[in-house]
Design a protein around this motif. Structure first.
Motif, mmCIF file in Angstrom:
data_model
loop_
_atom_site.group_PDB
_atom_site.id
_atom_site.type_symbol
_atom_site.label_atom_id
_atom_site.label_comp_id
_atom_site.label_asym_id
_atom_site.label_seq_id
_atom_site.Cartn_x
_atom_site.Cartn_y
_atom_site.Cartn_z
ATOM 1 N N LEU A 10 0.835 -1.193 0.000
ATOM 2 C CA LEU A 10 0.000 0.000 0.000
ATOM 3 C C LEU A 10 0.876 1.251 0.000
ATOM 4 O O LEU A 10 1.567 1.532 0.979
ATOM 5 C CB LEU A 10 -0.919 0.012 1.225
ATOM 6 C CG LEU A 10 -2.116 -0.930 1.211
ATOM 7 C CD1 LEU A 10 -2.899 -0.801 2.513
ATOM 8 C CD2 LEU A 10 -3.015 -0.662 0.020
ATOM 9 N N LEU A 11 0.843 1.976 -1.111
ATOM 10 C CA LEU A 11 1.562 3.244 -1.188
ATOM 11 C C LEU A 11 0.777 4.363 -0.515
ATOM 12 O O LEU A 11 1.363 5.251 0.124
ATOM 13 C CB LEU A 11 1.829 3.605 -2.653
ATOM 14 C CG LEU A 11 2.837 2.732 -3.405
ATOM 15 C CD1 LEU A 11 2.818 3.080 -4.882
ATOM 16 C CD2 LEU A 11 4.231 2.885 -2.833
ATOM 17 N N GLU A 12 -0.555 4.326 -0.662
ATOM 18 C CA GLU A 12 -1.421 5.341 -0.056
ATOM 19 C C GLU A 12 -2.722 4.691 0.374
ATOM 20 O O GLU A 12 -3.221 3.776 -0.284
ATOM 21 C CB GLU A 12 -1.732 6.466 -1.048
ATOM 22 C CG GLU A 12 -0.529 7.279 -1.492
ATOM 23 C CD GLU A 12 -0.915 8.364 -2.492
ATOM 24 O OE1 GLU A 12 -2.114 8.713 -2.566
ATOM 25 O OE2 GLU A 12 -0.019 8.851 -3.212
ATOM 26 N N GLY A 13 -3.305 5.188 1.483
ATOM 27 C CA GLY A 13 -4.602 4.730 1.930
ATOM 28 C C GLY A 13 -4.526 3.568 2.904
ATOM 29 O O GLY A 13 -3.447 3.040 3.194
ATOM 30 N N GLU A 14 -5.677 3.174 3.406
ATOM 31 C CA GLU A 14 -5.788 2.081 4.353
ATOM 32 C C GLU A 14 -6.911 1.141 3.934
ATOM 33 O O GLU A 14 -7.864 1.558 3.280
ATOM 34 C CB GLU A 14 -6.074 2.613 5.762
ATOM 35 C CG GLU A 14 -4.955 3.472 6.335
ATOM 36 C CD GLU A 14 -5.285 3.968 7.720
ATOM 37 O OE1 GLU A 14 -6.398 3.664 8.205
ATOM 38 O OE2 GLU A 14 -4.441 4.671 8.320
ATOM 39 N N LEU B 100 -7.213 4.119 -2.526
ATOM 40 C CA LEU B 100 -5.932 3.444 -2.324
ATOM 41 C C LEU B 100 -5.033 3.619 -3.532
ATOM 42 O O LEU B 100 -5.514 3.731 -4.671
ATOM 43 C CB LEU B 100 -6.128 1.933 -2.118
ATOM 44 C CG LEU B 100 -6.982 1.423 -0.965
ATOM 45 C CD1 LEU B 100 -6.999 -0.108 -0.989
ATOM 46 C CD2 LEU B 100 -6.449 1.929 0.360
ATOM 47 N N VAL B 101 -3.734 3.586 -3.282
ATOM 48 C CA VAL B 101 -2.743 3.411 -4.330
ATOM 49 C C VAL B 101 -1.977 2.138 -3.973
ATOM 50 O O VAL B 101 -1.341 2.067 -2.915
ATOM 51 C CB VAL B 101 -1.784 4.605 -4.451
ATOM 52 C CG1 VAL B 101 -0.746 4.324 -5.545
ATOM 53 C CG2 VAL B 101 -2.552 5.884 -4.761
ATOM 54 N N VAL B 102 -2.102 1.133 -4.820
ATOM 55 C CA VAL B 102 -1.524 -0.187 -4.566
ATOM 56 C C VAL B 102 -0.347 -0.410 -5.501
ATOM 57 O O VAL B 102 -0.471 -0.217 -6.714
ATOM 58 C CB VAL B 102 -2.583 -1.291 -4.789
ATOM 59 C CG1 VAL B 102 -1.936 -2.664 -4.790
ATOM 60 C CG2 VAL B 102 -3.671 -1.194 -3.729
ATOM 61 N N GLU B 103 0.767 -0.827 -4.934
ATOM 62 C CA GLU B 103 1.905 -1.206 -5.775
ATOM 63 C C GLU B 103 1.922 -2.725 -5.921
ATOM 64 O O GLU B 103 2.043 -3.459 -4.930
ATOM 65 C CB GLU B 103 3.226 -0.723 -5.177
ATOM 66 C CG GLU B 103 4.409 -0.994 -6.108
ATOM 67 C CD GLU B 103 5.679 -0.328 -5.647
ATOM 68 O OE1 GLU B 103 6.634 -0.275 -6.445
ATOM 69 O OE2 GLU B 103 5.737 0.131 -4.494
#
Length: 357
Positions: A49-53, A85-88
């Motif tokens: 997770l780059l951003e968010g929860e 979210l931003v997911v890697e």
């Protein structure tokens, strides 16, 4: 407003519905992301997770440790976004991340239930409308009168027949297999979802080695049927393991399919391990295997030891709900499939240590 999820480094964005996991939302919108069991057991869909929860549905600590979760890792099959979210993605196929056949729900009528061996049953389903899939893929059957409970089974036949053929191993107390012939019988209605899975033929000129055991016959037989329909001229060798000769089945059809191939040999194996019977070393083969994990692990080690390229070994591992690790925090769940991820590229996330997987 529904949360949105952006996948990096693809730069693609999807919308996630209420109480919908990231992986299910990706399926619904046509994305072919890396996954395995879809029940939080195998870690194949682990991401960063780059951003968010995201809240997590119950999962196994084997798939995601507490340390990994604290460091920003999550499982797409269990992640419920609380906001955008931003997911890697840690592993994916940059050239094949869209589904060829959409995953959808459907209904089917049981046409026939056939005893193939003392503990393997053939289930023939007439589907509500014509469906398409890649030979080797599987579907989830929804267990009757058990909301949210599913079991996964490989499709043995080819698309275009208006039917889905499954080969199901009976387990004592099996939530679905125990219903066959009693609660589930000809005329019964079953709901299903699919197709799932990354187990399918790869186009090449290499010889083909097939290995199967038990109900792992189903996806391998589907590949064999595809090769016969196409008139494959590549050498094909098929080794099938069973406890005894009484546990062998589909022998006449396999022989007939072999007659349509240019160079085919089938070897039934009883009384010893399948990998011990593979006495022919094909030059640089493509390997397709399906069966219990111990059988596949032994075969894989043997093949790699003989110099077979690990990247050309494609496998469909299946387990049962009895195989959940002891530290799991999941309730009883569908039969899980830990598919080989060899067709996906692997990446390390930016700014954090690499995953423990």
């Amino acid at each position: 407003m529904s949360p949105r999820v952006r996948f990096e480094p693809l730069g693609e964005e999807i919308e996630c519905g209420a109480q919908e996991t990231v992986l299910d939302a990706a399926f619904r919108q046509g994305y072919n992301l890396a996954y395995g069991c879809r029940e939080g057991r195998c870690s194949a869909c682990k991401c960063y997770l780059l951003e968010g929860e995201a809240e997590l549905k119950p999962y196994s600590n084997f798939a995601l440790s507490d340390t990994e979760r604290a460091n920003g890792y999550t499982l797409m099959c269990r992640a419920l976004p609380e906001r955008d979210l931003v997911v890697e993605l840690l592993h994916y196929d940059p050239e094949n991340y869209r589904l060829e056949n959409p995953i959808a729900e459907g209904t089917a009528t049981v046409e026939a239930i056939t005893e193939l061996t003392h503990d393997i049953v053939g289930l023939m389903l007439a589907v509500d409308r014509e469906r398409s899939w890649l030979p080797g893929q599987y579907v989830d059957l929804h267990v009757p009168d058990a909301p949210g409970v599913r079991r996964s089974f490989s499709i043995a036949n080819l698309p275009g027949e208006g039917r889905i053929e499954l080969m199901i191993k009976r387990y004592p107390g099996g939530r679905l297999s125990g219903m066959l012939g009693e609660q589930i019988k000809p005329g019964s209605q079953l709901a299903f979802t699919g197709p799932y899975g990354a187990f399918h033929l790869r186009r090449s000129e290499r010889p083909i080695l097939m290995i199967a055991g038990g109900s792992g016959m189903a996806p391998v037989l589907a590949l064999l049927r595809q090769l016969a329909r196409e008139g494959c001229e590549r050498p094909v060798r098929f080794f099938y393991g069973a406890r005894s000769e009484h546990d062998l089945f589909a022998l006449e059809e396999i022989a007939a399919l072999g007659e349509r191939l240019a160079d085919f040999r089938f070897t039934p194996v009883t009384g010893r391990f399948v990998h011990e019977a593979i006495d022919e070393e094909l030059p640089a083969p493509d390997v397709y295997m399906c069966g219990p994990p111990p059988m596949l692990e032994a075969a894989e080690a043997m093949l790699i030891g003989r110099g077979v390229d690990a990247g050309r070994i494609f496998q469909d591992r299946f387990t049962t709900s009895a195989d959940v690790p002891a530290d799991a925090v999941v309730p009883e769940a569908p039969a899980a499939r830990a598919l080989s991820e060899r067709e996906f590229a692997w990446f390390e996330p930016h700014g954090r240590r690499s995953t423990l997987y």
